[in-house]
Design a protein around this motif. Structure first.
Motif, mmCIF file in Angstrom:
data_model
loop_
_atom_site.group_PDB
_atom_site.id
_atom_site.type_symbol
_atom_site.label_atom_id
_atom_site.label_comp_id
_atom_site.label_asym_id
_atom_site.label_seq_id
_atom_site.Cartn_x
_atom_site.Cartn_y
_atom_site.Cartn_z
ATOM 1 N N LEU A 139 0.736 -1.246 -0.064
ATOM 2 C CA LEU A 139 0.045 -0.065 -0.041
ATOM 3 C C LEU A 139 0.876 1.326 -0.128
ATOM 4 O O LEU A 139 1.810 1.404 0.467
ATOM 5 C CB LEU A 139 -0.936 0.196 1.380
ATOM 6 N N ASP A 140 0.257 2.443 -0.382
ATOM 7 C CA ASP A 140 0.887 3.595 -0.476
ATOM 8 C C ASP A 140 0.854 4.523 0.664
ATOM 9 O O ASP A 140 1.514 5.554 0.984
ATOM 10 C CB ASP A 140 0.354 4.426 -1.694
ATOM 11 N N LEU A 141 -0.351 4.342 1.391
ATOM 12 C CA LEU A 141 -0.657 5.154 2.492
ATOM 13 C C LEU A 141 -1.630 4.400 3.661
ATOM 14 O O LEU A 141 -2.314 3.524 3.179
ATOM 15 C CB LEU A 141 -1.733 6.073 2.083
ATOM 16 N N ARG A 171 7.694 3.473 -2.108
ATOM 17 C CA ARG A 171 7.462 5.253 -1.649
ATOM 18 C C ARG A 171 5.901 5.175 -1.194
ATOM 19 O O ARG A 171 5.136 5.338 -1.799
ATOM 20 C CB ARG A 171 7.378 5.961 -2.902
ATOM 21 N N GLY A 172 5.792 5.366 0.241
ATOM 22 C CA GLY A 172 4.519 5.539 0.817
ATOM 23 C C GLY A 172 4.687 6.318 2.003
ATOM 24 O O GLY A 172 5.814 6.924 2.464
ATOM 25 N N ALA A 225 13.972 6.866 6.248
ATOM 26 C CA ALA A 225 12.561 7.561 6.463
ATOM 27 C C ALA A 225 12.553 8.939 6.507
ATOM 28 O O ALA A 225 13.534 9.432 7.168
ATOM 29 C CB ALA A 225 11.687 6.932 7.386
ATOM 30 N N VAL A 226 11.675 9.768 6.157
ATOM 31 C CA VAL A 226 11.446 11.336 6.537
ATOM 32 C C VAL A 226 10.443 11.243 7.563
ATOM 33 O O VAL A 226 9.157 10.815 7.390
ATOM 34 C CB VAL A 226 11.139 12.180 5.265
ATOM 35 N N TYR A 293 7.322 9.001 6.137
ATOM 36 C CA TYR A 293 7.412 8.993 4.455
ATOM 37 C C TYR A 293 8.712 7.726 4.358
ATOM 38 O O TYR A 293 9.679 7.940 4.934
ATOM 39 C CB TYR A 293 7.705 10.151 3.977
ATOM 40 N N LYS A 294 8.358 6.732 3.802
ATOM 41 C CA LYS A 294 9.181 5.754 3.290
ATOM 42 C C LYS A 294 9.976 6.246 1.893
ATOM 43 O O LYS A 294 9.014 6.697 0.911
ATOM 44 C CB LYS A 294 8.486 4.398 3.059
#
Length: 297
Positions: A139-141, A171-172, A225-226, A293-294
């Motif tokens: 999943l993205d989110l 990127r999620g 990660a951010v 954020y990945k």
């Protein structure tokens, strides 16, 4: 002017609504507070960030943990056209969503009734969950809006690690929201809980999302990660004392966690009547947001 008899009647109403269903209490909070607006604002920023990083042809896939029937569904439904999964342990809000899906011919949304503590904290069960419930796709989110209350803080890191490593795409983002654990404002939800639960049961709100987010930065799994953290103020008021008190009881975790006596409930209700409702002063909630954020390794 409020007469003595009127005050007494309202106090009695305020005491009795303590037995309201939590779903109804949460619905009042959603209708008369800025909570959902606040969550929606941050959530939209997260979605905008994902949109900038993903191809336009990519249809987002999302999971809402402890989703209930909250209005975020209306944000996520048109956004996550690749698949939206609404997970909750309570069949009542999921039933409301199911009826919406049927009535509005929505086919890309799936409801999942399960206790996330049972399936998302153990790594092996997470893999089975992805395979059996998410079609084997990442999943993205992932959002946890006021849902971390229902697990022990000692298990949060395992939960977030599993979501990050085994469910989130390369990127999620994960977005979590909770009431701040510390607040000196005597007109805040945190202060009220710490005051009354502390006075009667020796309890304090020890679920600290802000501290947890800072701790994640030290975990090597999240090196790439951010991690974004912020705190916002949310306000609540309704010109109906019964409805106002029903939210107070939800915040004070009565009766599901703390069993306040009749005398204690009288004292609490009189305090809220005199301090808030009579003066038309809104209840504040300092609300912590954590976004992870990945990024590709």
């Amino acid at each position: 002017m409020i007469k003595g008899n009127d005050r007494k009647k309202l106090i009695e109403i305020g005491i009795k609504v303590g037995n309201s269903d939590m779903y109804d209490e949460d619905k009042i909070w959603a209708l008369y507070s800025s909570d959902k607006i606040d969550i929606g604002e941050v959530l939209m920023k997260v979605i905008r960030t994902l949109d900038r990083e993903l191809p336009l042809s990519r249809e987002l896939r999302a999971l809402s943990i402890g989703s209930g029937s909250e209005p975020q569904f209306r944000i996520l439904e048109p956004t996550a056209r690749g698949g939206l999964y609404l997970l909750d342990i309570d069949s009542v809000p999921l039933g409301i969503v199911k009826e919406q899906l049927r009535r509005e011919w929505i086919k890309h949304v799936t409801t999942i009734r399960v206790d996330y503590n049972r399936v998302l904290i153990r790594a092996q069960k997470v893999e089975q969950f992805v395979k059996n419930r998410l079609g084997g796709k990442k999943l993205d989110l992932i959002v946890l809006h006021h849902s971390l209350y229902y697990s022990r803080e000692s298990e949060w890191e395992a939960l977030i690690e599993n979501l990050y490593r085994k469910i989130l795409a390369s990127r999620g983002a994960i977005h979590a929201v909770m009431m701040a654990s510390e607040c000196q404002d005597q007109y805040s939800t945190t202060w009220l809980y710490n005051h009354f639960a502390g006075k009667y049961f020796g309890c304090r709100n020890d679920q600290d999302l802000k501290a947890f987010g800072k701790g994640l930065k030290k975990n090597k799994i999240f090196n790439k990660a951010v991690i974004d953290q912020r705190t916002h103020r949310v306000r609540f008021f309704v010109d109906d004392f019964g409805k106002f008190m029903s939210v107070i009881w939800m915040i004070l975790l009565y009766p599901n966690v703390h069993k306040y006596t009749r005398k204690q409930r009288e004292e609490i209700t009189e305090n809220i009547y005199d301090k808030f409702w009579l003066k038309k002063i809104p209840l504040n909630q300092m609300q912590d947001h954590l976004v992870v954020y990945k990024r590709p390794a």
